[in-house]
Design a protein around this motif. Structure first.
Motif, PDB file in Angstrom:
ATOM      1  N   GLY A 239     126.602  35.186  95.039  1.00  0.00           N
ATOM      2  CA  GLY A 239     125.426  35.498  95.798  1.00  0.00           C
ATOM      3  C   GLY A 239     124.397  36.512  94.941  1.00  0.00           C
ATOM      4  N   ASP A 240     125.032  37.276  94.217  1.00  0.00           N
ATOM      5  CA  ASP A 240     123.879  38.173  93.365  1.00  0.00           C
ATOM      6  C   ASP A 240     122.870  37.395  92.521  1.00  0.00           C
ATOM      7  N   VAL A 241     121.714  37.749  92.554  1.00  0.00           N
ATOM      8  CA  VAL A 241     120.513  37.047  92.000  1.00  0.00           C
ATOM      9  C   VAL A 241     120.043  37.408  90.865  1.00  0.00           C
ATOM     10  N   ILE A 242     120.036  36.590  89.728  1.00  0.00           N
ATOM     11  CA  ILE A 242     119.580  37.271  88.427  1.00  0.00           C
ATOM     12  C   ILE A 242     118.331  36.197  87.791  1.00  0.00           C
ATOM     13  N   GLN A 243     117.793  36.553  86.928  1.00  0.00           N
ATOM     14  CA  GLN A 243     116.615  35.879  86.229  1.00  0.00           C
ATOM     15  C   GLN A 243     116.831  35.893  84.815  1.00  0.00           C
ATOM     16  N   PHE A 244     116.625  34.827  84.247  1.00  0.00           N
ATOM     17  CA  PHE A 244     116.914  34.644  82.707  1.00  0.00           C
ATOM     18  C   PHE A 244     115.553  35.110  81.940  1.00  0.00           C
ATOM     19  N   THR A 245     115.612  35.824  80.949  1.00  0.00           N
ATOM     20  CA  THR A 245     114.491  36.246  80.190  1.00  0.00           C
ATOM     21  C   THR A 245     114.650  35.799  78.643  1.00  0.00           C
ATOM     22  N   PRO A 246     113.671  35.350  77.959  1.00  0.00           N
ATOM     23  CA  PRO A 246     114.096  34.899  76.681  1.00  0.00           C
ATOM     24  C   PRO A 246     113.756  35.875  75.623  1.00  0.00           C
ATOM     25  N   ILE A 247     114.833  35.828  74.579  1.00  0.00           N
ATOM     26  CA  ILE A 247     114.683  36.793  73.487  1.00  0.00           C
ATOM     27  C   ILE A 247     115.193  36.260  72.166  1.00  0.00           C
ATOM     28  N   THR A 248     114.735  36.882  71.108  1.00  0.00           N
ATOM     29  CA  THR A 248     114.792  36.149  69.706  1.00  0.00           C
ATOM     30  C   THR A 248     116.161  36.676  69.278  1.00  0.00           C
ATOM     31  N   VAL A 249     116.793  35.738  68.394  1.00  0.00           N
ATOM     32  CA  VAL A 249     117.980  36.234  67.653  1.00  0.00           C
ATOM     33  C   VAL A 249     117.928  37.592  67.033  1.00  0.00           C
ATOM     34  N   ASP A 250     116.747  37.993  66.619  1.00  0.00           N
ATOM     35  CA  ASP A 250     116.431  39.359  66.117  1.00  0.00           C
ATOM     36  C   ASP A 250     116.709  40.301  67.170  1.00  0.00           C
ATOM     37  N   GLN A 251     116.193  39.902  68.721  1.00  0.00           N
ATOM     38  CA  GLN A 251     116.390  41.148  69.444  1.00  0.00           C
ATOM     39  C   GLN A 251     117.785  41.116  69.659  1.00  0.00           C
ATOM     40  N   ALA A 252     118.311  40.098  69.979  1.00  0.00           N
ATOM     41  CA  ALA A 252     119.714  40.003  70.166  1.00  0.00           C
ATOM     42  C   ALA A 252     120.391  41.002  69.247  1.00  0.00           C
ATOM     43  N   GLU A 253     120.174  40.664  67.976  1.00  0.00           N
ATOM     44  CA  GLU A 253     120.968  41.638  66.933  1.00  0.00           C
ATOM     45  C   GLU A 253     120.791  42.999  67.232  1.00  0.00           C
ATOM     46  N   GLN A 254     119.310  43.346  67.437  1.00  0.00           N
ATOM     47  CA  GLN A 254     119.152  45.161  67.490  1.00  0.00           C
ATOM     48  C   GLN A 254     119.917  45.407  68.758  1.00  0.00           C
ATOM     49  N   GLU A 255     119.767  44.607  69.826  1.00  0.00           N
ATOM     50  CA  GLU A 255     120.385  45.177  71.128  1.00  0.00           C
ATOM     51  C   GLU A 255     121.952  45.494  70.844  1.00  0.00           C
ATOM     52  N   ARG A 256     122.591  44.381  70.039  1.00  0.00           N
ATOM     53  CA  ARG A 256     123.884  44.608  69.824  1.00  0.00           C
ATOM     54  C   ARG A 256     124.333  45.877  68.843  1.00  0.00           C
ATOM     55  N   HIS A 257     123.368  45.815  67.738  1.00  0.00           N
ATOM     56  CA  HIS A 257     123.514  47.233  66.904  1.00  0.00           C
ATOM     57  C   HIS A 257     123.390  48.511  67.554  1.00  0.00           C
ATOM     58  N   LEU A 258     122.354  48.378  68.427  1.00  0.00           N
ATOM     59  CA  LEU A 258     122.335  49.765  68.925  1.00  0.00           C
ATOM     60  C   LEU A 258     123.574  50.027  70.038  1.00  0.00           C
ATOM     61  N   HIS A 259     123.895  49.144  70.520  1.00  0.00           N
ATOM     62  CA  HIS A 259     125.319  49.523  71.349  1.00  0.00           C
ATOM     63  C   HIS A 259     126.425  49.824  70.230  1.00  0.00           C
ATOM     64  N   MET A 260     126.476  49.222  69.477  1.00  0.00           N
ATOM     65  CA  MET A 260     127.656  49.267  68.424  1.00  0.00           C
ATOM     66  C   MET A 260     127.437  50.756  67.765  1.00  0.00           C
ATOM     67  N   ALA A 261     126.018  50.901  67.292  1.00  0.00           N
ATOM     68  CA  ALA A 261     125.956  52.151  66.693  1.00  0.00           C
ATOM     69  C   ALA A 261     126.080  53.530  67.774  1.00  0.00           C
ATOM     70  N   ARG A 262     125.970  53.247  68.965  1.00  0.00           N
ATOM     71  CA  ARG A 262     126.085  54.401  69.946  1.00  0.00           C
ATOM     72  C   ARG A 262     127.712  54.778  69.853  1.00  0.00           C
ATOM     73  N   LEU A 263     128.284  53.587  70.139  1.00  0.00           N
ATOM     74  CA  LEU A 263     129.678  53.734  69.991  1.00  0.00           C
ATOM     75  C   LEU A 263     130.405  54.328  68.758  1.00  0.00           C
ATOM     76  N   ALA A 264     129.914  53.847  67.749  1.00  0.00           N
ATOM     77  CA  ALA A 264     130.376  54.425  66.388  1.00  0.00           C
ATOM     78  C   ALA A 264     130.176  55.981  66.140  1.00  0.00           C
ATOM     79  N   GLN A 265     128.853  56.459  66.673  1.00  0.00           N
ATOM     80  CA  GLN A 265     128.264  57.705  66.522  1.00  0.00           C
ATOM     81  C   GLN A 265     129.382  58.418  67.432  1.00  0.00           C
ATOM     82  N   TRP A 266     129.411  58.046  68.567  1.00  0.00           N
ATOM     83  CA  TRP A 266     130.308  58.947  69.672  1.00  0.00           C
ATOM     84  C   TRP A 266     131.685  59.128  69.225  1.00  0.00           C
ATOM     85  N   ARG A 267     132.212  58.230  68.681  1.00  0.00           N
ATOM     86  CA  ARG A 267     133.555  58.191  68.204  1.00  0.00           C
ATOM     87  C   ARG A 267     133.951  59.218  67.120  1.00  0.00           C
TER      88      ARG A 267
END
Lengths: 307, 235
Positions: free
Chosen positions: A279-307
């Motif tokens: 029942g929750d509503v979502i909307q799809f938004t287009p991103i490029t492979v580059d943007q997906a990589e950046q998003e992933r690396h940002l999350h992983m870097a925060r995790l690594a930095q915090w550890r």
């Protein structure tokens, strides 16, 4: 030492980061539906990133600790309590022998992760404890069973550590309606009108959604391809069958399939999607492979930095 | 023959996977080439999973330790080192699967014979004298898509799929044949059953049939089927 399972919950499964390297014989990966929440759970306790945790869907689970340890709760807020006192997710708690941890009902989100110091102790099958019920593999019994009343969830007793919490900015934006989609190789087979419809319409999560895939209901879209020769399916692939209603294929997806795909949801986006309820509503938004990589690396870097 | 022009086309699927397309049409030569490349890439640093199919190979890689450009480079180097026609590299195995072709375990045997205008014995003969290639493994663990069935045996899928197909069921549909490794829903026409396990969690190879294998069915009697541990129930 172990947790006694007093109430088994609606669907509680042992998971690690997944069973990889066997898709060539048709074995799916399994693994946490919300990978970032899972990773933070182990990071909070200083565990190895692959340590087995419990993925609790919806709630209705009660556990009693047999020995002192530390736990971390991440992901959804399922109204958890420690000895009947409310506790919030994204931080650690010290448990004493006899303490009772319970997960009641969703306050927001759908899947919570319970990590314990050193991880739950369970024999892996093909290198992983990830439970895939459909394939009857993984988990406590090795046969793909969900948690049952009376099970004992083994862990090593551990002295209390200083309590920790995940920084607010590192917690994924679960409230967001937008689910990013990497434009895939079959994107070209959808006309510009179909693409515009896909990215400008609201889709609601169908009640037929599970760990295999999230089915969405909304504006039907169609590919110019009549069908394709069956091929490997990546995590997050958005299949569009003949009825035009998209299906996002997630951790327990089938390994090969023959429907056209408009794109692929990233693992960070897939984790957010996996916290949505029917029942929750979502909307799809287009991103490029580059943007997906950046998003992933940002999350992983925060995790690594915090550890 | 495959030439260098058959070098696969590589496209990104997501930030951690890419699809190698070898051809637009299904052929044994393409399937051999995919099997060779899959073998070559197995165990390569940074490669997490490989999903070969009829004309494509999905490559899942570790995007936390490697970037896609490094992976692309490694893929190119490895694939260039593969001779598409070098079958000495290919460890294609011969797999023989015993089958009891009987109405009690093959409820569609009669319909298939009628549709193909053959006797039941002729259906069995044609199905068991062909050597099939395992083009892809998937759908469920150990489910091998075997092709091609002889033209005379081409039958459509059932209009309404069965909700439960018993383990070991041998079935045909269009130009393909397969054995069901576990109880699943299924729409193929069931003509017999094997007593052999197609998937064994305790075994090192795990699945009896691997992609690229040559598979043949051998007709056995009802008695032999039972001696080998075959079960008659399930429908």
């Amino acid at each position: 030492m172990a947790f006694n399972v007093i109430k088994p919950g609606l669907l509680a499964l042992l998971q690690d980061l997944g069973r990889h390297g066997h898709q060539s014989i048709g074995l799916t990966t399994g693994g946490p539906m919300d990978e970032m929440a899972f990773r933070w759970g182990n990071a909070l306790l200083g565990n190895n990133s692959n340590c087995p945790q419990l993925e609790i869907t919806f709630g209705m689970l009660t556990l009693e600790a047999q020995a002192n340890t530390n736990i971390a709760i991440t992901g959804a807020d399922l109204g958890a309590t420690l000895n009947d006192k409310e506790i919030s997710p994204w931080r650690t708690y010290a448990l004493k022998k006899g303490d009772v941890v319970a997960f009641h009902q969703p306050i927001w989100g759908l899947r919570a992760y319970l990590a314990v110091s050193g991880g739950f102790l369970c024999d892996p099958i093909l290198g992983s404890v990830a439970t895939v019920m459909r394939e009857k593999v993984g988990g406590l019994t090795g046969k793909g069973d969900k948690l049952q009343r009376g099970d004992v969830l083994p862990y090593s007793a551990c002295s209390h550590q200083p309590q920790k919490a995940v920084p607010r900015l590192a917690i994924p934006h679960y409230g967001q309606k937008e689910i990013p989609v990497i434009l895939g190789y079959q994107y070209k087979s959808f006309s510009s009108l179909e693409r515009a419809n896909f990215f400008s319409s609201d889709y609601s999560v169908s009640s037929h959604s599970d760990r295999m895939g999230y089915r969405l209901e909304g504006k039907a879209i169609h590919s110019d391809l009549k069908g394709i020769i069956s091929e490997g399916i990546a995590y997050g692939a958005i299949q569009v069958p003949k009825d035009g209603q998209p299906i996002v294929l997630l951790q327990d997806r089938q390994t090969i399939g023959g429907y056209p795909k408009i794109g692929c949801v990233s693992r960070v986006g897939g984790g957010i999607l996996a916290q949505k309820q029917p029942g929750d509503v979502i909307q799809f938004t287009p991103i490029t492979v580059d943007q997906a990589e950046q998003e992933r690396h940002l999350h992983m870097a925060r995790l690594a930095q915090w550890r | 023959m495959m030439s260098r022009d058959n070098f696969p086309h590589i496209e990104m699927v997501s930030n951690h996977s890419c699809l190698l397309t070898f051809s637009q049409v299904i052929s044994e030569a393409t399937s051999n080439y995919i099997a060779l490349v899959t073998q070559k890439l197995t165990g390569l640093d940074g490669i997490i999973d490989l999903v070969p199919s009829y004309t494509t190979l999905l490559v899942v890689f570790d995007d936390d330790e490697y970037d896609r450009f490094a992976i692309f480079k490694a893929l190119h180097q490895s694939i260039e080192a593969v001779d598409p026609n070098d079958f000495s590299l290919n460890d294609q195995r011969d797999v023989v699967i015993p089958v009891y072709y009987g109405k009690e375990v093959g409820p569609d045997l009669e319909d298939v014979a009628k549709h193909c205008q053959l006797s039941i014995n002729e259906v069995i003969k044609r199905h068991s004298e062909t050597v099939y290639r395992a083009y892809a493994i998937g759908f469920t663990p150990g489910f091998a898509f075997l092709g091609n069935t002889p033209d005379e045996l081409h039958v459509p899928r059932k209009t309404t799929p069965r909700l439960k197909v018993p383990v070991g069921s041998v079935a045909i549909a269009e130009n393909q044949t397969a054995v069901y490794p576990s109880v699943t829903p299924g729409g193929w026409q069931i003509i017999g059953r094997t007593p052999v396990n197609l998937i064994d969690w305790g075994c090192e190879n795990l699945a009896l049939i691997a992609m690229g294998d040559a598979v043949r069915f051998e007709a056995i009697s009802r008695d032999e089927f039972l001696v080998q541990g075959g079960q008659l129930d399930g429908f």
